[in-house]
Each structure stands twice: as structure tokens, then as C-alpha cells.
Design a protein around this motif. Sequence first.
Motif, PDB file in Angstrom:
ATOM      1  N   GLN A 243      -8.063   2.629   0.923  1.00 45.68           N
ATOM      2  CA  GLN A 243      -7.011   1.815   1.534  1.00 45.68           C
ATOM      3  C   GLN A 243      -6.793   0.513   0.780  1.00 45.68           C
ATOM      4  O   GLN A 243      -5.670   0.001   0.706  1.00 45.68           O
TER       5      GLN A 243
ATOM      6  N   HIS B  15      -2.848  -4.828   8.050  1.00 48.52           N
ATOM      7  CA  HIS B  15      -2.250  -3.650   7.433  1.00 48.52           C
ATOM      8  C   HIS B  15      -2.102  -2.557   8.491  1.00 48.52           C
ATOM      9  O   HIS B  15      -2.999  -2.311   9.280  1.00 48.52           O
ATOM     10  N   GLY B  16      -0.934  -1.916   8.483  1.00 45.71           N
ATOM     11  CA  GLY B  16      -0.667  -0.897   9.485  1.00 45.71           C
ATOM     12  C   GLY B  16      -0.019  -1.434  10.742  1.00 45.71           C
ATOM     13  O   GLY B  16       0.359  -0.661  11.629  1.00 45.71           O
TER      14      GLY B  16
ATOM     15  N   LYS C 229       5.142   4.828   2.729  1.00 52.17           N
ATOM     16  CA  LYS C 229       5.373   6.097   3.417  1.00 52.17           C
ATOM     17  C   LYS C 229       5.778   5.921   4.883  1.00 52.17           C
ATOM     18  O   LYS C 229       6.488   6.752   5.433  1.00 52.17           O
ATOM     19  N   LYS C 230       5.344   4.830   5.520  1.00 52.25           N
ATOM     20  CA  LYS C 230       5.585   4.681   6.958  1.00 52.25           C
ATOM     21  C   LYS C 230       6.666   3.673   7.300  1.00 52.25           C
ATOM     22  O   LYS C 230       7.221   3.719   8.400  1.00 52.25           O
TER      23      LYS C 230
ATOM     24  N   TRP D  31       0.663   8.302  -6.418  1.00 53.27           N
ATOM     25  CA  TRP D  31       0.375   7.689  -5.128  1.00 53.27           C
ATOM     26  C   TRP D  31      -1.008   7.055  -5.058  1.00 53.27           C
ATOM     27  O   TRP D  31      -1.284   6.285  -4.132  1.00 53.27           O
TER      28      TRP D  31
ATOM     29  N   SER E 167       0.830  -1.205   0.000  1.00 50.29           N
ATOM     30  CA  SER E 167       0.000   0.000   0.000  1.00 50.29           C
ATOM     31  C   SER E 167       0.865   1.256   0.000  1.00 50.29           C
ATOM     32  O   SER E 167       2.027   1.223   0.426  1.00 50.29           O
TER      33      SER E 167
ATOM     34  N   TYR F 129       4.708  -3.381   8.315  1.00 53.45           N
ATOM     35  CA  TYR F 129       5.737  -2.428   7.895  1.00 53.45           C
ATOM     36  C   TYR F 129       7.109  -3.098   7.788  1.00 53.45           C
ATOM     37  O   TYR F 129       7.915  -2.755   6.923  1.00 53.45           O
TER      38      TYR F 129
ATOM     39  N   ASP G   8       0.510   3.620   2.040  1.00 57.76           N
ATOM     40  CA  ASP G   8       0.783   3.814   3.468  1.00 57.76           C
ATOM     41  C   ASP G   8       2.019   3.032   3.880  1.00 57.76           C
ATOM     42  O   ASP G   8       2.862   3.531   4.650  1.00 57.76           O
TER      43      ASP G   8
END
Length: 314
Positions: A246, A193-194, A46-47, A64, A41, A199, A43
Amino acid sequence: MLAKVSCIVATALMLSAFYAQPDDKPAGIEHVIVIGVDGLSPDGIKKAETPNIDKMVAGGAVKWNVRTVLTSASSQNWASMIMGAGPEQHGIIDNDWQLNKHTLPPIVQEADGRFPTIFSVLHKAKPNAEIGAVYHWGDFGRLFQKNAVNYDKHFGTEDSTAADFIQYIKNKKPVLGFVHFDHVDHAGHHDGHGSQQYYQSVSKADSLIGKILASIKDAGIAEKTLVILWADHGGIGKGHGGATPQEAEIAGVFYGAGVKKGYQIQQQVYTYDLASTIAFAFGIEQPYAWIGRPVKPVFKGFDEPKNLWLGEKR
């Protein structure tokens, strides 16, 4: 007589102006390497710690919010990426699809029953071109024509997938090489996710991407190679498939030969535009049945569409 001469001169000038335009093909691209990461993703990029992807974004072009096809699941999106069209055209509507077991036939098909892919289109245009696919998810292999590729390998881990693909690049210097990684999607389903684990899986993908970029340089083809990073979908919680940003938006990154540096793509981009962009990079005509459009403004010498409309503010 003078009027006739003037008309001829005017026509010649118009033709001269027409043919003086840049060829409708970016310059200097002889190889395309596609790195596909299942479940990656925006996200996640980016993270997570992603120095190699960050390098590609800073030194290339990015969108993006590339829109996937629906549902935002794997088979129909991997198919759309390589087939330049959506499920309505190619007929792959879910992960249960099999070549000899499906409900919706492709609107056109090749001799093997599949909708035309970038692999088969490139093979027909350049029969001697080295084309290969190395993939972590075995079901990716059922989506493309086997007689269109010189190299077709499936491996059970992301590390073995990367190691083989790296050797393939070094040994064969493919005109088109496509690699698929599945471990990020696994982390999304298992941990969410997240999550920290998700990550970490993105960072692992980034390290493998760094090795692939190094192998392109080691092969001596970096200056002639377009590298594209793509995904099939994102996710929310421990799943995906829904119609949310998302799940149904991914990042598309273009890097290397012919690509503008530090460029943010303005035109709308859809996942099936990937195949069209590869065809454009090689200067080959895409099938009429494809609905994808090449993302031309990522390349030097090409602008955003003149009829680009970005909506209205309320």
C-alpha cells in the motif's frame, strides 16, 4: 579467394542486418511532460472518479505496481525518480536532507554537489532545450540543479501550480516539463488513505491532469508529446514510509507519442526507471552511475525483455 569473398559478403550482411534494426529510440517524441502526484496510490486511481487518468490508461500503457525505494517517503523517492538511482547512490535518505546537511554523500556528484538528474543530463546533451519544473511542495526544488532548468517555480496550492504549468506549456512548449502536486498527500495525512476525502483529492488531481492534457493540445504539440503520470508513494492509514504494498507501490502511466494503446507492462519497474525512460525517449545516454533501466516495452516497436522472468507459481 572465393572463401575470402564469402567471408566479406557474410560480414557485410551481418552488418547490414545489425544497422537495419530500429534505432534504439522510440519515434516521434520531441517533448516529455511528467505529472507527479505526491501520495497517489493505485487504489486511489481505481476507486476515485478519474476520467482523465482512465483515458490515459486506456489509450496508453500502465504498470500498476511500480516499486518505490525505501523508505516509502517523499524526498528519497522524488530524488530517485529524477536521478535514475536509489538512496544508496544519490545519498538522499530522508526528508531532512539538505544540500549542505546530510550524512551520505552521493557516489558521484556534479559541480553543485548533487547527483546527476534527468534535468542536468538532458541540459548537457541538448543545451538549448527548454526545461522547466513547477511544484507544489517547495522541497522538491532542492533536489535538482538550478542551472539545468530554464523555468523553476513553486506555488502554494495545486490550482496555482496547475495554472502556471499550463501557461508554461502553452508559452514555451518545453522539451521536458515536470509538474508536482502535493494535495493528495495532504489528504492522506489529514483524512487517511481510502477515505472519502482522499478519493476526492484524487479526483481533483484528475481534473487538473485533464487541463494539462488540454493545454498540450492547445500548444499544438500533442502528437509529439509523451506524457507520464507518476507518484512518490502510496499510503496506509494516515501515513506512509513503511515496507508494505500500500505504501511502496505506485502506478506508472505512459500516454501519447510513441506509446502502445491499452498496454499492460510486464517487466518489473522501479521508480528510478522514470529518469532512464525519459533519457531513452530522447535518445540520450544515461550516466553510468544511474541504475535505472528504460521501460522500453511501452513504446511501439519495442518488446518486453527477452530475459524477463515473472517468477514461479507455488
